[in-house]
Design a protein around this motif. Structure first.
Motif, PDB file in Angstrom:
ATOM      1  N   HIS A  20      -6.813  -0.494   6.291  1.00 40.99           N
ATOM      2  CA  HIS A  20      -6.801  -1.339   7.493  1.00 40.99           C
ATOM      3  C   HIS A  20      -8.170  -1.405   8.184  1.00 40.99           C
ATOM      4  O   HIS A  20      -8.669  -2.481   8.496  1.00 40.99           O
ATOM      5  N   LYS A  36      -2.291  -9.987  10.865  1.00 33.72           N
ATOM      6  CA  LYS A  36      -2.233  -9.992  12.339  1.00 33.72           C
ATOM      7  C   LYS A  36      -3.007 -11.196  12.866  1.00 33.72           C
ATOM      8  O   LYS A  36      -4.094 -11.511  12.394  1.00 33.72           O
ATOM      9  N   HIS A  45      -1.179  -5.263   5.783  1.00 30.12           N
ATOM     10  CA  HIS A  45      -0.547  -6.068   6.836  1.00 30.12           C
ATOM     11  C   HIS A  45      -1.495  -6.344   8.006  1.00 30.12           C
ATOM     12  O   HIS A  45      -1.264  -7.249   8.789  1.00 30.12           O
ATOM     13  N   TYR A  46      -2.618  -5.574   8.091  1.00 28.86           N
ATOM     14  CA  TYR A  46      -3.569  -5.881   9.168  1.00 28.86           C
ATOM     15  C   TYR A  46      -4.165  -7.275   9.017  1.00 28.86           C
ATOM     16  O   TYR A  46      -4.500  -7.919   9.994  1.00 28.86           O
ATOM     17  N   ARG A 102       7.858  10.489   8.075  1.00 28.94           N
ATOM     18  CA  ARG A 102       7.094  10.217   6.850  1.00 28.94           C
ATOM     19  C   ARG A 102       6.215  11.392   6.451  1.00 28.94           C
ATOM     20  O   ARG A 102       5.234  11.229   5.718  1.00 28.94           O
ATOM     21  N   LYS A 109      -3.270   9.400  15.098  1.00 33.05           N
ATOM     22  CA  LYS A 109      -1.906   9.376  15.628  1.00 33.05           C
ATOM     23  C   LYS A 109      -1.817  10.281  16.847  1.00 33.05           C
ATOM     24  O   LYS A 109      -2.648  11.148  17.051  1.00 33.05           O
ATOM     25  N   GLU A 126      -2.931   5.184  17.700  1.00 28.37           N
ATOM     26  CA  GLU A 126      -1.470   5.103  17.776  1.00 28.37           C
ATOM     27  C   GLU A 126      -0.945   6.216  18.667  1.00 28.37           C
ATOM     28  O   GLU A 126      -1.563   7.280  18.759  1.00 28.37           O
ATOM     29  N   LYS A 153       0.846  -1.176   0.000  1.00 30.95           N
ATOM     30  CA  LYS A 153       0.000   0.000   0.000  1.00 30.95           C
ATOM     31  C   LYS A 153       0.883   1.228   0.000  1.00 30.95           C
ATOM     32  O   LYS A 153       2.039   1.101   0.410  1.00 30.95           O
ATOM     33  N   ASP A 165      -4.539   6.764   4.573  1.00 30.12           N
ATOM     34  CA  ASP A 165      -3.449   5.949   5.124  1.00 30.12           C
ATOM     35  C   ASP A 165      -3.969   4.752   5.926  1.00 30.12           C
ATOM     36  O   ASP A 165      -3.349   3.697   5.931  1.00 30.12           O
ATOM     37  N   MET A 166      -5.096   4.913   6.604  1.00 32.63           N
ATOM     38  CA  MET A 166      -5.572   3.859   7.518  1.00 32.63           C
ATOM     39  C   MET A 166      -7.011   3.415   7.245  1.00 32.63           C
ATOM     40  O   MET A 166      -7.319   2.237   7.256  1.00 32.63           O
ATOM     41  N   LYS A 226      -1.523   3.123  22.459  1.00 21.89           N
ATOM     42  CA  LYS A 226      -1.564   2.324  21.224  1.00 21.89           C
ATOM     43  C   LYS A 226      -2.524   1.164  21.452  1.00 21.89           C
ATOM     44  O   LYS A 226      -2.252   0.258  22.232  1.00 21.89           O
ATOM     45  N   GLN A 260      -3.981  -5.461  19.359  1.00 25.61           N
ATOM     46  CA  GLN A 260      -2.741  -5.122  20.016  1.00 25.61           C
ATOM     47  C   GLN A 260      -3.022  -4.065  21.052  1.00 25.61           C
ATOM     48  O   GLN A 260      -3.919  -3.247  20.830  1.00 25.61           O
TER      49      GLN A 260
HETATM   50  C1  BG6 Z   1       0.694   1.664   8.149  1.00 27.64           C
HETATM   51  C2  BG6 Z   1       0.452   3.144   8.098  1.00 27.64           C
HETATM   52  O1  BG6 Z   1       0.048   1.029   7.080  1.00 27.64           O
HETATM   53  O2  BG6 Z   1       0.213   1.136   9.367  1.00 27.64           O
HETATM   54  C3  BG6 Z   1       1.121   3.825   9.266  1.00 27.64           C
HETATM   55  O3  BG6 Z   1       0.952   3.676   6.877  1.00 27.64           O
HETATM   56  C4  BG6 Z   1       0.700   3.184  10.569  1.00 27.64           C
HETATM   57  O4  BG6 Z   1       0.829   5.211   9.283  1.00 27.64           O
HETATM   58  C5  BG6 Z   1       0.861   1.658  10.520  1.00 27.64           C
HETATM   59  O5  BG6 Z   1       1.499   3.711  11.607  1.00 27.64           O
HETATM   60  C6  BG6 Z   1       0.251   0.998  11.754  1.00 27.64           C
HETATM   61  O6  BG6 Z   1       0.564  -0.368  11.765  1.00 27.64           O
HETATM   62  P1  BG6 Z   1       0.644  -1.184  13.132  1.00 27.64           P
HETATM   63  O7  BG6 Z   1       0.892  -2.591  12.696  1.00 27.64           O
HETATM   64  O8  BG6 Z   1       1.754  -0.595  13.922  1.00 27.64           O
HETATM   65  O9  BG6 Z   1      -0.674  -1.007  13.817  1.00 27.64           O
END
Ligand code: BG6
Length: 480
Positions: A237, A179, A175-176, A220, A328, A213, A145, A232-233, A333, A365
């Motif tokens: 995700h 998990k 990547h979510y 970035r 953010k 977060e 992404k 972005d999210m 977190k 998480q």
């Molecule tokens: C990324 C975003 O895809 O996921 C970031 O671009 C974000 O901005 C990150 O911080 C969060 O991933 P994780 O696995 O730390 O929750």
């Protein structure tokens, strides 16, 4: 579980994602015995470097970013590095391609190319792989992404990749989906009789999805300021989490059956009304700079926080809102999904016993696991008073030490690429549909010229986001 021998080429092999995530993930899979002797990893980037130079780079990346496991003993790094090589390649030019092609020729192994680069290079890479004989039928490509920044660009990227690769060869990473708890969500929903009969608007009052977060935009800023939290999210995700929570049971746990059901959810989403969305931007605090200073754009109107109310117009979910938020520099977190059930239709107890709701919380998480709040009688002689107690399923407690060593999302996803399993990857039509829902939301606030609401670093986001639920007589769960 062993996987077939493979060659994995990482374009962007000297980049941040490779250093932080991809290389440490591969190292851990090596430690777990999932890299046969003839498997190889080839870094490919513009930097002028040889195999030895890249091995030093990889060694440092592992030293800095590998978080475990204890079973990887000293000396193992050398074994891993023996499988690592490097080719300097110019994505937009001709340099290095002959050499890469030579190294990949006559290898009887799975071959995959990881595009850990900006989307503007996807087309050039696909083209050159094809031109140099590396785009055979068995080849797989992995793309990171952001997959475009709106519907039109995502469609264009799909079309570009489709010129040389079939959809079954394209692995779009979110990547979510890698998990552990996210996959567990499917196990809980479809492996138990208990939940599914209640999983609808008749019993579920609302659902909250929070991805909070503590970090800011860090280094970035340039990328982030052009994206914001929505792109972005939220578009990826949180949307994926929403799909897994809301989808119908697929007939089988296979890639297309699962992805068909996810796609139906996205297509059933209503447009979001302007009053149902709140954007925020963090101010300074705790010795940390504010957003605008960090991205070096004093007039930035990009959001570092977004909360919205989504509605799914189908039989299962009509009437049950989904509240989604991400940001953010928040208080903690936390990534979690909370399924808040309705109150019992009638209370047989006196009013001071209180009214309670069951809440199923799925924690991605930290402390991966789930808990189900169940109402019981408060022990003691005080009469019939009710309290909520959690049925706690923290994985590490329930499943012992093995559960503590949960593989990182990238470990699982990269191995799935080698196995040829696309279940946890986004299909082209899913990404397009997600953008089609996102685009009008962004267009509407851009048209209104609306600035995001400021919120303090370390808070739970802007006040208005709280009001989003208050209006509906509900409240957000605490971020802590
Ligand atoms: C990324 C975003 O895809 O996921 C970031 O671009 C974000 O901005 C990150 O911080 C969060 O991933 P994780 O696995 O730390 O929750």
């Amino acid at each position: 579980i062993p996987v077939d021998p493979f060659d994995l080429v990482i374009f962007g092999g000297t980049g941040d994602l490779a250093r932080r995530k991809i290389l440490p993930a591969l190292f851990r899979r090596f430690c777990a015995g999932q890299m046969e002797d003839n498997s190889r990893i080839i870094g490919a980037a513009r930097a002028d470097m040889d195999d030895a130079g890249y091995r030093d780079f990889v060694r440092e990346a592992i030293a800095e970013f590998n978080t475990g496991p204890a079973t990887c003993e000293a000396g193992t790094v050398d074994g891993f590095l023996e499988r690592v090589g490097y080719v300097a390649v110019d994505a937009m030019g001709e340099d290095g391609w002959e050499e890469l092609g030579r190294r990949m020729r006559d290898r009887n192994v799975v071959q995959a190319f990881y595009f850990s680069v900006g989307p503007s290079l996807f087309g050039a890479l696909a083209e050159r792989l094809h031109a140099h004989g590396m785009a055979g039928e068995g080849t797989r490509i992995v793309v990171e992404k952001p997959f475009g920044r709106d519907e039109a660009s995502a469609r264009a990227l799909n079309a570009t990749l489709a010129e040389h690769f079939d959809e079954s060869q394209i692995y779009r990473i979110d990547h979510y989906l890698g998990k552990e708890t996210v996959q567990n969500l499917m196990a809980v929903r479809f492996g138990n009789m208990l939940f599914e009969p209640l999983w609808n608007s008749q019993y579920v009052d609302h659902i909250q999805i929070t991805v909070a977060e503590t970090v800011g935009v860090g280094g970035r800023g340039e990328y982030y300021d052009k994206s914001g939290a929505m792109r972005d999210m939220m578009q990826n995700h949180l949307m994926q989490l929403l799909c897994l929570i809301a989808m119908e049971p697929p007939a089988k746990f296979d890639p297309d059956a699962v992805r068909d059901e996810k796609l139906k959810v996205i297509r059933a989403l209503d447009p979001v009304e302007p009053q149902d969305i709140v954007r925020g931007q963090y101010t300074g605090g705790d010795g940390q700079p504010d957003y605008r200073t960090q991205v070096e754009n004093p007039d930035s109107r990009t959001e570092s926080f977004v909360a919205l109310k989504a509605r799914i117009s189908n039989w299962r979910w009509a009437g049950t809102p989904f509240y989604l938020r991400t940001g953010k520099r928040l208080r903690a977190k936390v990534s979690e999904i909370a399924v808040v059930f309705k109150e019992t239709p009638h209370s047989i107890f006196t009013e001071d016993a209180g009214r309670h709701r069951n809440i199923l919380t799925i924690r991605l998480q930290p402390n991966e696991g789930m808990d189900l709040g169940v109402t019981i009688k408060e022990p003691g002689p005080g009469g019939m008073r009710l309290v909520d107690v959690p049925l706690d399923m923290t994985f590490a407690d329930a499943l012992g030490p093995d559960a503590e060593d949960v593989p990182d999302a990238y470990e699982r996803l990269i191995m799935d690429v080698i196995r040829g399993n696309q279940t946890l990857f986004m299909r082209g039509d899913e990404v397009v549909a997600a953008w089609a829902w996102t685009d009008p939301i962004i267009a509407a606030w851009e048209e209104r010229g609306e600035a995001p609401k400021p919120y303090d670093s370390g808070s739970s986001g802007p006040e208005d986001a709280l009001a989003l639920l208050h209006h509906d007589g509900r409240r957000w769960r605490d971020i802590r």
